[in-house]
Design an enzyme around this catalytic site. Sequence first.
Site, PDB file in Angstrom:
ATOM      1  N   ASP A 197      -1.474  -8.287   1.352  1.00  0.00           N
ATOM      2  CA  ASP A 197      -0.230  -8.345   0.577  1.00  0.00           C
ATOM      3  C   ASP A 197       0.130  -9.784   0.244  1.00  0.00           C
ATOM      4  O   ASP A 197       0.506 -10.116  -0.881  1.00  0.00           O
ATOM      5  CB  ASP A 197       0.914  -7.688   1.355  1.00  0.00           C
ATOM      6  N   LYS A 232       5.573  -7.852   2.720  1.00  0.00           N
ATOM      7  CA  LYS A 232       5.365  -7.622   4.148  1.00  0.00           C
ATOM      8  C   LYS A 232       4.174  -8.463   4.598  1.00  0.00           C
ATOM      9  O   LYS A 232       3.174  -8.580   3.884  1.00  0.00           O
ATOM     10  CB  LYS A 232       5.099  -6.130   4.407  1.00  0.00           C
ATOM     11  N   HIS A 282       0.061   1.230   9.559  1.00  0.00           N
ATOM     12  CA  HIS A 282      -1.187   1.495   8.838  1.00  0.00           C
ATOM     13  C   HIS A 282      -2.158   2.315   9.659  1.00  0.00           C
ATOM     14  O   HIS A 282      -3.365   2.222   9.474  1.00  0.00           O
ATOM     15  CB  HIS A 282      -1.843   0.181   8.420  1.00  0.00           C
ATOM     16  N   GLY A 340       0.827  -1.188   0.000  1.00  0.00           N
ATOM     17  CA  GLY A 340       0.000   0.000   0.000  1.00  0.00           C
ATOM     18  C   GLY A 340       0.866   1.244   0.000  1.00  0.00           C
ATOM     19  O   GLY A 340       2.009   1.221   0.454  1.00  0.00           O
ATOM     20  N   SER A 341       0.332   2.342  -0.513  1.00  0.00           N
ATOM     21  CA  SER A 341       1.063   3.609  -0.463  1.00  0.00           C
ATOM     22  C   SER A 341       0.891   4.234   0.923  1.00  0.00           C
ATOM     23  O   SER A 341       0.103   3.774   1.738  1.00  0.00           O
ATOM     24  CB  SER A 341       0.559   4.541  -1.555  1.00  0.00           C
ATOM     25  N   GLY A 342       1.653   5.293   1.163  1.00  0.00           N
ATOM     26  CA  GLY A 342       1.589   5.952   2.461  1.00  0.00           C
ATOM     27  C   GLY A 342       2.755   5.596   3.370  1.00  0.00           C
ATOM     28  O   GLY A 342       2.807   6.048   4.507  1.00  0.00           O
ATOM     29  N   HIS A 343       3.681   4.771   2.852  1.00  0.00           N
ATOM     30  CA  HIS A 343       4.850   4.365   3.643  1.00  0.00           C
ATOM     31  C   HIS A 343       6.141   4.956   3.082  1.00  0.00           C
ATOM     32  O   HIS A 343       7.226   4.494   3.417  1.00  0.00           O
ATOM     33  CB  HIS A 343       4.983   2.849   3.647  1.00  0.00           C
TER      34      HIS A 343
END
Lengths: 214, 214, 331, 331
Positions: free
Chosen positions: C109, C104, C218, C53-56
Amino acid sequence: MSTATVPLDRLVSWLGGYRDAVIEQRAYLTELDSAIGDADHGANMARGMTAVMDKLGAGVPATADELFKSVGMTLVTSVGGASGPLYGTFFLRMGMSAGAIAEFDGAALAAALRAGLDGIVARGKAEAGDKTMFDALAPGLGAFDAALAEGASPAEAAAAAATAAEAGRDATKPWVARKGRASYLGERSAGHLDPGAASSALLLRCLADALGSS
Amino acid sequence: MSTATVPLDRLVSWLGGYRDAVIEQRAYLTELDSAIGDADHGANMARGMTAVMDKLGAGVPATADELFKSVGMTLVTSVGGASGPLYGTFFLRMGMSAGAIAEFDGAALAAALRAGLDGIVARGKAEAGDKTMFDALAPGLGAFDAALAEGASPAEAAAAAATAAEAGRDATKPWVARKGRASYLGERSAGHLDPGAASSALLLRCLADALGSS
Amino acid sequence: MKKLINDPQDVLKDALLGVEAAHPQLRVDHVNRIIYRANPKADGKVALLSGGGSGHEPLHGGFVGVGMLDAACAGEVFTSPTPDQMQEATKVIDRGAGVLHIVKNYTGDVMNFEMAGELAGAEGVEVATVVTDDDVAVQDSTWTAGRRGVGVTVLLEKIVGAAAEEGRDLAAVTALANKVNESGRSMGMALTSCTVPAAGKPTFELPDDMMEIGVGIHGEPGRHRVPLAGAHEIAEQLVEPILHDLDFTGAPSIVMLNGMGASPLIELYLMYGEVARLLDKAGVKVARSLVGNYITSLDMAGCSVTVLKADDEILKLWDAPVNTSGLRWGL
Amino acid sequence: MKKLINDPQDVLKDALLGVEAAHPQLRVDHVNRIIYRANPKADGKVALLSGGGSGHEPLHGGFVGVGMLDAACAGEVFTSPTPDQMQEATKVIDRGAGVLHIVKNYTGDVMNFEMAGELAGAEGVEVATVVTDDDVAVQDSTWTAGRRGVGVTVLLEKIVGAAAEEGRDLAAVTALANKVNESGRSMGMALTSCTVPAAGKPTFELPDDMMEIGVGIHGEPGRHRVPLAGAHEIAEQLVEPILHDLDFTGAPSIVMLNGMGASPLIELYLMYGEVARLLDKAGVKVARSLVGNYITSLDMAGCSVTVLKADDEILKLWDAPVNTSGLRWGL
Ligand SMILES: Nc1ncnc2c1ncn2[C@@H]1O[C@H](COP(=O)(O)OP(=O)(O)O)[C@@H](O)[C@H]1O
Ligand SMILES: Nc1ncnc2c1ncn2[C@@H]1O[C@H](COP(=O)(O)OP(=O)(O)O)[C@@H](O)[C@H]1O
Ligand SMILES: [Mg+2]
Ligand SMILES: [Mg+2]
Ligand SMILES: [Mg+2]
Ligand SMILES: [Mg+2]
């Protein structure tokens, strides 16, 4: 008045109704996922079902296998996260179970839904009580089968399924999650509905609505 | 009752009183600096004056030149920002002006304070109306001189100075700053007291208090 | 919600435009949301794919380049990318020696990469997978989806990326990846929640005098909500469970003090000072360290600690040249 | 106030302990609060000193190392360091070819460096000074303390650091520094205020639907408070005044999209995409770019844009190897 068979376009209405419902309940689903997850379940379902209906807008396949393969693949390729592969597999397996038919009788619909749920279990290994979508779908499909066995129409069976799924969803509230990211919270996951159980109870409610209206 | 001369220990009391005052008004000075600066003036003055008194705690020089050189150097090396060099220079110049004396008469004190202010101007190039500490100190020292000219004691002159400095401080409120970081705000600097004017009015008020008590 | 974004639905799309504009050494497939090296590595070398996911950020796109990843798939914010993205990336980066998927450990995922591996395998690309699961905040991992993959993922991508660059084969690269994963432990905490753009408000409410210990990446609540404490105590609450879980003495360690996204560097250095002191006291020898924002949780304030038990081989691979936007030395 | 700190009075002291622990290639003088290269540069080369208030990390300590600064003096948060610190650093880093002081244009910094220059000069060290003043948010600079020094300081430290490393003399290094400063412009904005640790609460209150345009790097309010807007509009409000102030066409530019400290990288990339598009439309050719947190304002959310009009010489110096904790390539 419900009928004994379900033509494919009625199931397309189901999908359209579900798209509308998850868009409408997007904030609610995200709210549930905020409490014990990562606040994306509403966005995930809305994105996926919008993609599904956009795809179908360009042309609806004439047989169940093609229809649900398209739906499943669209979900798999547009949602991501846990719900993408799980709901995607659900519909892919529904299509494989149904075959190239254009109309379902009650038994065929029950078998397809059951195959879908088996697909979810194969992918996600969820068991009863893990606090996942399984805990809404499993009692829902159990009620569907039971209603059919008692001679109900598909529409009546779907209504029973929706009610049972909603009860299953509500039952998840006190539980400690053992699958998915809610499980990371341990005891803190208790006291909240599972978002996937909510979205899948909604899926069966939309089925009841689509078959019930005429 | 005030006396005609000011022994050095009275000026050490001044500095101690000022240390206590800036610690007490630390939040207020920072509040002023938050509105039109960077929210550190209270911390700067408290840190500096604490360092000054800690240094003097280890031994007070016997003559004014040494005393104020120590005070000025301590401020220069412990405060930083704009106020460090400015207040530091003020005291360094006071010491240079006073020379190796152990007691001030009114004229010597006036001359030392004036030399201090000249040092601030030499460093910071502030002019009247720029909305800086100059705008409190300049009217304050003007009143000091005027009072002396009218025959007042140093204590009386200091009281007049403090009152004039406070008026000068209050006058800065509507002005648009033209020096220091408040000037970056342009028109938005209007409507707020200048923090340095507030801390320097306080400096003269503490002088009046130190000389007035006996 | 205060963010430097346009439409919350377009965050990923818009950010990828910026990544492309900023880095000529990267190529962005906007349709499939894949970040590639502009210059692929040589034929016959194992390729590395990660994603999530994006945001990391910088994870994972910021670690694409010589010495680390060959490509990264970007999912929606906090949502695993999809199998088709991964399959496409796998095909493109394969140089004939197979592709390692670095995943991860999150249900989404894992399932998506699993499907992608099946699809790519069916097309004749050899795929191996390492699943990182270093988060000691997750207890009772038999009753959960297992431990989350967090900070060790960054270190693994660097170390295993160097090994792949050396020309090791897929089995060797995979074995090393598993070894690195098993040798690393992490623990995180949050001072504030983050706000998922599409959700529009903080994922959880955290009073001014409380903090969450044991958060992942998250924006999920952590294991415990406890009264806000000073850096010194926070460091203890992060380091203790790590050292309790694995014996790090007797080997050189690589330590990462990672920011969650909204904590400024001055605080991260301050935390690192506290952590370094605790590790020293416990007899852990820190050979290499990293302080900064490497695996983040949008605009969450907080930090995590990762400790990796290394050896001479791992340190050598760690020191090997790397040229990515997120980690760069020697090149 | 939620921060990863111990006593608010100890933030700088504690953070310097972390810097020292994290970077063996640096040496920290804790008494004088100076960060040095552990290995000084060769005799006969000009040395570079910068410094300023803390809270802008990685600036300046993060830019100490081969190819950039020789030392950085750290002041209290948002407070210029003191002349004695600067004098000490100047003496230590002088390799007999003189020292360039890189000073951001704030009254405090200018006065303290001025005093330090006088003191060092009296001790026989040749000191030259460049004062950066690139912030176009400050209008009417004749009626103010002049423009603030902001983003260009980062680019200048890199470029001039490379020139000093080449062995240029103090006059040449200083001339180049002035040229770089005159060729750069910056503009910043804030979504939120920052909180100075010793103050304990936000410097200003900013409603949820407002933002500040034209802020500096000290948590000061900006020139205008305007309604919150999308990234696209924010980019316009930052780029327009920069392009209005200097003609950047006809030369290669170096562009920095800088985060204020609490804005996550995904947002900074998104903003960079918007900025790059605007520059392209205006005919500005971007030759190099930098996206990330380089000159920050504690935990402020927001960003700034810096555009530097370069030439072949400047680009060559930009590309030269650098090895600092904040900026590193080629080494
Ligand atoms: N292993 C699993 N088996 C069945 N359902 C699962 C499993 N893991 C997660 N789920 C369901 O997925 C839901 C979360 O979906 P979503 O939020 O879209 O994905 P993610 O958890 O990746 O963010 C959960 O509420 C749960 O019902
Ligand atoms: N050029 C100047 N001349 C005189 N006083 C000045 C000048 N610049 C700033 N000041 C004073 O300094 C005060 C600010 O001090 P302080 O907050 O401690 O330093 P900084 O502005 O560096 O944060 C201002 O309120 C003003 O009175
Ligand atoms: Mg979720
Ligand atoms: Mg100030
Ligand atoms: Mg998710
Ligand atoms: Mg200041």
